[in-house]
Design a protein around this motif. Structure first.
Motif, PDB file in Angstrom:
ATOM      1  N   SER A 278      47.649  71.933 -45.128  1.00 20.64           N
ATOM      2  CA  SER A 278      49.080  71.770 -44.894  1.00 20.64           C
ATOM      3  C   SER A 278      49.866  72.687 -45.822  1.00 20.64           C
ATOM      4  CB  SER A 278      49.448  70.313 -45.188  1.00 20.64           C
ATOM      5  OG  SER A 278      49.434  70.144 -46.572  1.00 20.64           O
ATOM      6  N   GLY A 279      51.160  72.622 -45.616  1.00 18.57           N
ATOM      7  CA  GLY A 279      52.021  73.466 -46.411  1.00 18.57           C
ATOM      8  C   GLY A 279      51.853  73.258 -47.896  1.00 18.57           C
ATOM      9  N   SER A 280      51.747  72.000 -48.314  1.00 19.38           N
ATOM     10  CA  SER A 280      51.633  71.749 -49.747  1.00 19.38           C
ATOM     11  C   SER A 280      50.252  72.093 -50.265  1.00 19.38           C
ATOM     12  CB  SER A 280      51.945  70.287 -50.044  1.00 19.38           C
ATOM     13  OG  SER A 280      50.961  69.469 -49.465  1.00 19.38           O
ATOM     14  N   GLY A 281      49.340  72.335 -49.353  1.00 16.20           N
ATOM     15  CA  GLY A 281      48.032  72.843 -49.750  1.00 16.20           C
ATOM     16  C   GLY A 281      47.015  71.798 -50.087  1.00 16.20           C
ATOM     17  N   SER A 282      47.386  70.519 -50.098  1.00 20.16           N
ATOM     18  CA  SER A 282      46.396  69.546 -50.545  1.00 20.16           C
ATOM     19  C   SER A 282      46.293  68.324 -49.643  1.00 20.16           C
ATOM     20  CB  SER A 282      46.738  69.099 -51.951  1.00 20.16           C
ATOM     21  OG  SER A 282      48.050  68.581 -51.957  1.00 20.16           O
ATOM     22  N   ALA A 283      46.944  68.355 -48.511  1.00 18.30           N
ATOM     23  CA  ALA A 283      46.976  67.153 -47.665  1.00 18.30           C
ATOM     24  C   ALA A 283      45.606  66.569 -47.352  1.00 18.30           C
ATOM     25  CB  ALA A 283      47.725  67.454 -46.381  1.00 18.30           C
ATOM     26  N   PRO A 284      44.610  67.372 -47.009  1.00  8.42           N
ATOM     27  CA  PRO A 284      43.324  66.763 -46.654  1.00  8.42           C
ATOM     28  C   PRO A 284      42.686  66.035 -47.830  1.00  8.42           C
ATOM     29  CG  PRO A 284      43.414  69.026 -45.896  1.00  8.42           C
ATOM     30  CD  PRO A 284      44.580  68.835 -46.800  1.00  8.42           C
ATOM     31  N   CYS A 285      43.101  66.361 -49.050  1.00  3.95           N
ATOM     32  CA  CYS A 285      42.465  65.760 -50.219  1.00  3.95           C
ATOM     33  C   CYS A 285      43.258  64.570 -50.720  1.00  3.95           C
ATOM     34  CB  CYS A 285      42.379  66.789 -51.334  1.00  3.95           C
ATOM     35  SG  CYS A 285      41.935  68.400 -50.732  1.00  3.95           S
TER      36      CYS A 285
ATOM     37  N   THR B  95      40.602  71.092 -55.189  1.00  5.18           N
ATOM     38  CA  THR B  95      40.133  70.820 -53.830  1.00  5.18           C
ATOM     39  C   THR B  95      40.551  71.928 -52.884  1.00  5.18           C
ATOM     40  OG1 THR B  95      42.040  69.378 -53.689  1.00  5.18           O
ATOM     41  CG2 THR B  95      39.916  68.312 -53.920  1.00  5.18           C
ATOM     42  N   CYS B  96      41.675  72.568 -53.186  1.00  4.14           N
ATOM     43  CA  CYS B  96      42.104  73.669 -52.310  1.00  4.14           C
ATOM     44  C   CYS B  96      41.116  74.819 -52.385  1.00  4.14           C
ATOM     45  CB  CYS B  96      43.483  74.172 -52.710  1.00  4.14           C
ATOM     46  SG  CYS B  96      44.746  73.021 -52.227  1.00  4.14           S
ATOM     47  N   SER B  97      40.690  75.124 -53.632  1.00  3.40           N
ATOM     48  CA  SER B  97      39.752  76.250 -53.743  1.00  3.40           C
ATOM     49  C   SER B  97      38.450  75.914 -53.025  1.00  3.40           C
ATOM     50  CB  SER B  97      39.495  76.595 -55.212  1.00  3.40           C
ATOM     51  OG  SER B  97      38.912  75.469 -55.849  1.00  3.40           O
ATOM     52  N   THR B  98      38.033  74.627 -53.143  1.00  3.33           N
ATOM     53  CA  THR B  98      36.820  74.204 -52.412  1.00  3.33           C
ATOM     54  C   THR B  98      37.041  74.384 -50.917  1.00  3.33           C
ATOM     55  OG1 THR B  98      36.613  72.491 -54.081  1.00  3.33           O
ATOM     56  CG2 THR B  98      35.180  72.295 -52.178  1.00  3.33           C
TER      57      THR B  98
END
Length: 1314
Positions: free
Chosen positions: A6-13, A703-706
């Protein structure tokens, strides 16, 4: 989550994706909810009004777009609910899930509470509605119609809608006592609503939407937020801080780790299973087992595995969710592939019409009886009434393997946690017992540390409040409590509850609160129950990998050819399983969930293993390490699960030591003065601070880098193998029906969308029909190809039966789609009954027996048999006369089987649907049966089944009485046909015989053949218990009168229900002094293949087949050499080899598939026939004094010689075995000669060969015959019997039969005393 970032970069986590508030919109006011069904005759307080999503934060997330209509519908499935100060306003908790088209799921957790209505417009609108209602119902103000009476008069289309009721009728398992329930159950009570006197309350819902089902954590978070709203004191921080924290600052715990985060008042714990453990499942399985009991739950579980239609029914949404999620959790390693809607909103009730497997939950209306619930289809339905501990199972239901031991093991696990396997009390309040404190058990699940604070704040949770009210207001219970104290039963928690003090309790071990202890206990029980189920599958499918067929070079070619390929060797797998498992496994390996599981296994060659598959394969490996000997995995001996302690320890260790603690809630940069605290009212939150999260989270960066790494890896794979969209497209097409229909689209309910959904169903049903008929043909032809000498056998009777049962289920679903009015459990039988009624009326109106030429006559399959009436009505009457079948579903299935066996299924259904006026009356426009083109294609697919022979009616209904007709056809010389003696007949089949049937003297019928030459025959009709496939006919007469000789060509016997005809060739005389002097012959039958004139009304003729495909095709020696030409020695030896080979093949088939051994012994090309050729070779059969000499004469002379030699003592020098052999040979020949039956010399030869084969004596008798001096007088020098080499090779061939138990029909061995 595999979705994009997502835009904020971390939604899935993130732990939670959205926080949602639903309730009444003060601006639009009261809007009746038309979709939830008409309920204007109810009190306005009971009616359904539209709710709205009042706010949701954040606005949207790319990987999980916010679906406003769906969330609103599932947060408040029955719309808004109104109360006054007199009613109970206990908060409710329930959960839901939304399944997206790709199968991924999002979970919602909802806390519903009541808030005072402050809008004067809404109060006055409610008052107006109430006054109108009072005026309308003034006459019957004190009459309370039951909740079902309103629906009974409504039209059929709204019969399901009338089930809709508002949230007020929902009782949580522990919400209120029955006295309160009774007071509220009346919707039109005299009290009503008065805006001056009464305070009006309306329901409001808070909801957390999360990517994973952390039910306990979400429930605790929402209940703490609600406590803050109704507390006397404002919360320590504004509510925005806590909501912001859970949305943006609490991460998902990584696999195998635990997490602690903070609610408004207390910390909350959650944990996530590791990579090798069973996947996360937080819904309490103990609750599901307590609601239904172990046995019921195992039965429902079996229905789910076999992909039937499962409808859960309860007043409580959370119960629906707990049972649905509990059962689907237990499916590991398989996954439900079809429609899954644990809570079906009132506006989607039409979805019960779906002609596909489904698992749905329907909220019951308080007091609604099961009988009032009209469901579109029930033939394959498993109906689960959760509140009443009751289930209705489909017919023909195979049991789960080792069911008794399985239930025993589950019961032991439950008992070890102090729970009853029969299921607990499911009434509104907990039961109190003096022996065991059930109250104590119930209270264990209550958050005690919350309770005490809550009581100070005047806010006790529903369960605890009820318990306190129960204790304080009930003298009987107070006495019981005192008694319990005296007898030493612990009620410490109850006292703590009443006194408002904290109960430390014994469980508060290691600094954990009782709540945490209870959660740990639930988690341990959950995982242990799941392990027992997983262990069953690991045992049953321990060797599944050996049967996976992997023959594609790459993923793309596999996906392209997926539908044309077999990916699992089903027949070999089943042949490897213990016998008791087969009924269940043969059904289960045909399901979509099993097919998908095998697909995933094949794809894992090229891609990373699907998580469930990876864990399951790991389990099997572990089992192999423990169990070195592989065969033990395949035995039917029950093996208990060995992982119980290990899995519980893993959970305990995680919860004992927290791996992660999330950031504490903190003050946000908010505008002062907004969202001011007002007790009892949920504040208007500041949207701007909740719109987006922080940009510098440590864990979000990690988590984003992962995620970026995973994305790069995936793109690389896609580039190498296949474009991902293309792959998805292939998979959608490749996998059968229901994949794209897993979840009804909740957000758009326009007629166009509903029509499109129904069109998908029609297409899906047609596709399923094509696949099923193709599968049935391939399997059946595969088997016949084997009998014709091609390939290996790959079907068992069990598998054939499974495929036919699956076809019956498909036809029921097709006939249930788009029904106008539901009548009876079977939609197909209901349609047939309507058709029968109309046709019988037409019959009475018209002069002719059947009108409109609807009845056809089957062409005469042979000379002598009268034409058989063919009509749908006739077949129905046969089924209706069968007392063994008690239900409509059973009758429909019997009719399908009968039509399939008669090769009339397509034709009969075409005839049924030809009455278009009836079809229009019974079905809505969108129904499958009213889509002309699809209907035609469907009938065409069914027509293809006419190319193979089925005995699916005869072989299943073995005890019914069946009418038969037998016709004895003499050779066509009139003089030879006349006999003055009294003929008799006995017909035998695989299931029994008819007994001796005496035929009245000279029942001659004159017939004319095509050249108008007269001929006669004798016809007899008889009725007896189903004989199965016919094998032999005994035919004889009593030799009385002047013309006591009879030259019979053949006997024809027909089953008058199925039309199956058998021919029993004779071609010999019956009479003293002619032929071999026989007065009785045993004739061997062959199935006559009908040649259909009318192939489903298409007028295309099929060339008649020479022999039934169900019998083994053999090369007839007489056909090779022509009449009069004697077979060569090579042909004779080959024919013996082939006859013996066919008997050996017979015994290598599964027992239910073997067919008739009599045909292989005595039929054309059988053992008797082949040995007769052997003994006739070089036989001097010239007439001596005008008499024929038979092989039997040679046997009799051999016996005379042996007996004479024995008396003289000639054989004393012979070795011992030879002496024994001569004794047995003489005994058998003399026994046959001395029996009362007059079967002639050919019949005696046949009987001796059969008895010799049965008792393994043939190879021992041959040297006797070959060495007997009589041979020189009766055989030429070059006879095969005089060639020592040939005789010894024949002995070796016959000895191969010694390994098999040959049993003879009683028609062959009758009257022989040995």
């Amino acid at each position: 989550m595999s979705a994009t970032m997502s835009g904020s970069g971390s939604a899935p986590c993130r732990f939670a994706h959205y926080f949602v508030i639903c309730g009444i919109d003060n601006e639009t006011g009261l809007e009746p909810d038309a979709l939830a069904g008409e309920n204007f005759d109810q009190s306005p307080l009971k009616r359904t009004f539209k709710s709205k999503v009042l706010a949701h934060y954040p606005e949207n997330i790319e990987c999980n777009p916010f679906d406003q209509d769906a969330v609103n519908m599932l947060c408040m499935p029955k719309g808004l609910s109104f109360r006054t100060q007199r009613d109970s306003r206990t908060p409710q908790f329930h959960s839901f899930l939304i399944t997206r088209e790709d199968g991924s799921r999002t979970y919602g957790f909802v806390h519903t509470f009541y808030e005072e209505v402050t809008s004067p417009q809404i109060c006055s609108a409610m008052q107006t509605l109430h006054q109108m209602h009072q005026a309308e119902h003034n006459a019957s103000a004190h009459n309370c119609p039951s909740s079902s009476s309103s629906s009974s008069s409504s039209s059929s289309s709204s019969s399901m809608d009338s089930l809709a009721s508002s949230l007020d009728e929902v009782e949580s398992p522990s919400s209120t006592s029955s006295s309160q329930g009774g007071r509220r159950s009346c919707g039109c009570s005299g009290e009503g609503y008065d805006s001056v006197r009464d305070t009006l309350y309306v329901s409001k819902a808070m909801c957390l939407i999360t990517p994973m089902p952390f039910m306990h954590a979400c429930k605790r978070f929402l209940s703490q937020v609600h406590r803050a709203v109704i507390s006397n004191q404002p919360p320590p921080l504004p509510l925005e801080s806590y909501i912001y924290n859970i949305l943006y600052e609490v991460p998902l715990p990584p696999p195998g780790r635990s997490l602690k985060f903070h609610g408004v008042y207390e910390p909350i714990l959650c944990q996530r299973p590791g990579v090798g453990e069973l996947p996360l499942a937080d819904f309490p399985l103990s609750r599901a087992f307590q609601l239904l009991g172990v046995e019921n739950l195992v039965q429902i579980f079996t229905c789910v595995l076999l992909e039937m239609q499962i409808l859960l029914y309860s007043q409580d949404y959370q119960r629906l969710m707990v049972v649905a999620e509990g059962i689907t959790t237990l499916l590991f390693p398989f996954q439900w592939q079809h429609v899954y809607v644990p809570i079906l909103p009132a506006s989607l009730l039409h979805f019960l019409d779906a002609p596909v497997p489904y698992l749905m939950g329907l909220q019951s209306k308080e007091g609604t009886d099961r009988s009032k619930l009209e469901l579109p289809q029930e033939a394959n339905l498993c109906f689960v009434e959760i509140d009443n501990h009751y289930i209705e199972l489909p017919e023909d239901f195979p049991q789960f393997p080792n069911k008794t031991e399985f239930i025993q093991e589950l019961s032991e696990v439950l008992l070890s946690f102090g729970l009853s396997p029969e299921g607990g009390n499911t009434s509104s309040e907990p039961a109190v017992s003096s022996q065991t404190s059930v109250l104590e058990k119930e209270l264990k699940s209550t958050s005690l540390s919350e309770l005490v604070d809550d009581r100070k704040n005047g806010n006790l949770g529903g369960e605890a409040l009820d318990v306190l009210e129960l204790l304080q207001g009930n003298p009987t219970l107070e006495r019981l409590q005192a008694l319990a104290k005296r007898t030493g039963v612990k009620v410490a928690r109850l006292e703590a509850l009443a006194a408002g003090q904290k109960a430390v309790g014994e469980e508060g071990v290691g600094g954990r609160s009782p709540v945490e202890e209870e959660e740990l206990r639930n988690a341990k029980l959950n995982v242990q129950l799941r392990e027992v189920f997983a262990a069953r599958f690991a045992t049953m499918f321990a060797d599944y990998e050996s049967f996976v067929i992997q023959n594609s070079p790459d993923l793309e070619s596999w996906l392209t050819n997926r539908e044309q390929m077999h990916n699992f060797d089903k027949a070999s797998f089943l042949s490897d399983q213990p016998e008791p498992y087969l009924p269940f496994l043969s059904h289960f390996i045909e399901t979509q969930m099993f097919a998908t599981f095998i697909d995933n296994k094949i794809i894992s060659q090229w891609e990373e293993k699907e998580p469930l598959l990876r864990v399951f394969d790991g389990r099997i490996e572990k089992a192999r390490l423990y169990n070195v000997r592989a065969p033990s995995l395949r035995s039917s001996v029950y093996q208990k699960c060995t992982f119980l302690k290990e899995s519980a320890q893993a959970i305990e260790q995680r919860l004992r030591k927290m791996d992660h603690t999330a950031i504490h809630p903190h003050l946000l940069d908010m505008k002062i003065g907004q969202g001011k605290y007002q007790q009892g009212f949920f504040p208007k939150l500041q949207a701007d601070v909740l719109a987006s999260g922080p940009t510098n989270n440590k864990w979000s960066n990690r988590t984003c880098s992962t995620q970026r790494r995973v994305d790069r890896h995936r793109q690389h794979n896609d580039h190498l193998v296949l474009d991902n969209d293309l792959k998805e497209k292939y998979m959608q097409e490749a996998r059968s029906l229901g994949k794209n229909l897993r979840q009804p689209k909740l957000s758009d309910l326009s007629p166009a969308v509903i029509a499109q959904t129904n069109w998908k169903f029609v297409e899906g049903l047609l596709k399923e029909c094509k696949m099923k008929t193709k599968r049935m043909l391939v399997e059946k032809m595969g088997r016949e190809a084997v009998e014709l000498g091609h390939g290996e056998v790959n079907i068992t009777g069990l598998e054939e039966n499974t495929l036919i049962a699956s076809l019956c289920d498909l036809l029921e679903r097709i006939w249930s789609h788009g029904l106008q009015v539901k009548q009876g459990k079977s939609a197909l039988w209901s349609h047939l009954l309507h058709y029968q009624t109309r046709e019988e009326k037409n019959e009475q109106l018209s002069e002719s027996p059947v009108s409109n030429g609807q009845e056809k006559r089957k062409p005469e399959s042979s000379v002598g048999l009268p034409a058989l009436r063919l009509s749908v009505i006739q077949d129905m009457r046969h089924i209706q006369s069968m007392g063994e079948i008690k239900t409509d579903v059973g009758r429909a299935r019997a009719w399908i089987r009968l039509s399939l066996e008669k090769k009339l299924l397509s034709q009969s259904l075409k005839q049924l649907l030809s009455n278009q006026a009836l079809t229009k009356k019974l079905y809505k426009r969108y129904a499958f049966l009213r889509c002309e083109e699809e209907k035609e294609q469907f009938l065409f697919h069914l027509l293809s089944l006419n190319t193979v022979d089925y005995f699916c009616f005869t072989s299943v209904f073995t005890t019914i009485m069946i009418p038969y007709r037998a016709v004895i056809i003499p050779i066509k010389k009139l003089s030879n046909a006349m006999t003055t003696s009294n003929p008799w007949l006995c017909v035998s089949g695989e299931l029994g015989d008819s007994g001796i049937l005496q035929i009245t003297k000279n029942v001659l019928e004159m017939k004319f053949d095509s050249a108008f030459r007269p001929h006669t025959h004798i016809s007899i009709a008889f009725k007896c218990q189903n004989l199965g496939k016919l094998t032999t006919v005994q035919l004889g007469h009593d030799n009385s009168g002047l013309l006591a000789k009879w030259l019979v060509d053949c006997v024809m016997v027909r089953n008058e229900i199925t039309g199956h005809t058998y021919k029993f060739p004779c071609g010999k005389w019956l009479g003293k002094g002619v032929d071999d002097g026989s007065l009785e012959r045993v004739l061997i039958g062959e199935f006559v293949v009908p040649c259909n004139d009318d192939d489903g009304g298409r007028g295309s003729k099929t060339p008649p087949l020479q022999r039934s495909p169900s019998q083994i095709r053999r090369i007839s020696i007489t056909s090779l050499t022509g009449r009069g030409n004697k077979p060569t020695t090579v042909q004779i030896q080959e024919s013996i080899g082939e006859a013996v080979n066919n008997i050996i093949k017979h015994f290598h088939k599964p027992e239910k598939e073997r067919g008739s051994l009599t045909v292989l012994l005595c039929g054309e090309g059988g053992l008797v026939w082949a040995l007769e050729q052997f003994f006739h070779h070089g036989f001097r059969s010239a007439r001596i004094f005008q008499k024929n000499v038979f092989v039997w004469d040679f046997y009799e002379r051999t016996v005379a010689f042996l007996e004479n030699a024995d008396q003289i003592g000639d054989l004393q020098e012979k070795p011992e075995p030879l002496g024994l052999n001569s004794e047995s040979f003489c005994r058998y020949v003399n026994a046959i000669n001395s029996m009362p039956r007059n079967i002639g010399k050919d019949g005696k030869f046949q009987l001796l060969v059969c008895l010799g084969a049965r008792d393994r004596l043939l190879p021992q008798w041959l040297p006797l015959l070959a060495e007997c001096p009589v041979i020189t007088r009766m055989y030429e020098e070059n006879a095969l019997l005089r060639d020592k080499l040939t005789v010894s090779s024949l002995i070796a061939v016959l000895e191969t039969l010694h390994d098999f138990p040959i049993t003879l029909e009683s028609s062959l061995t009758k009257s022989v005393e040995l």
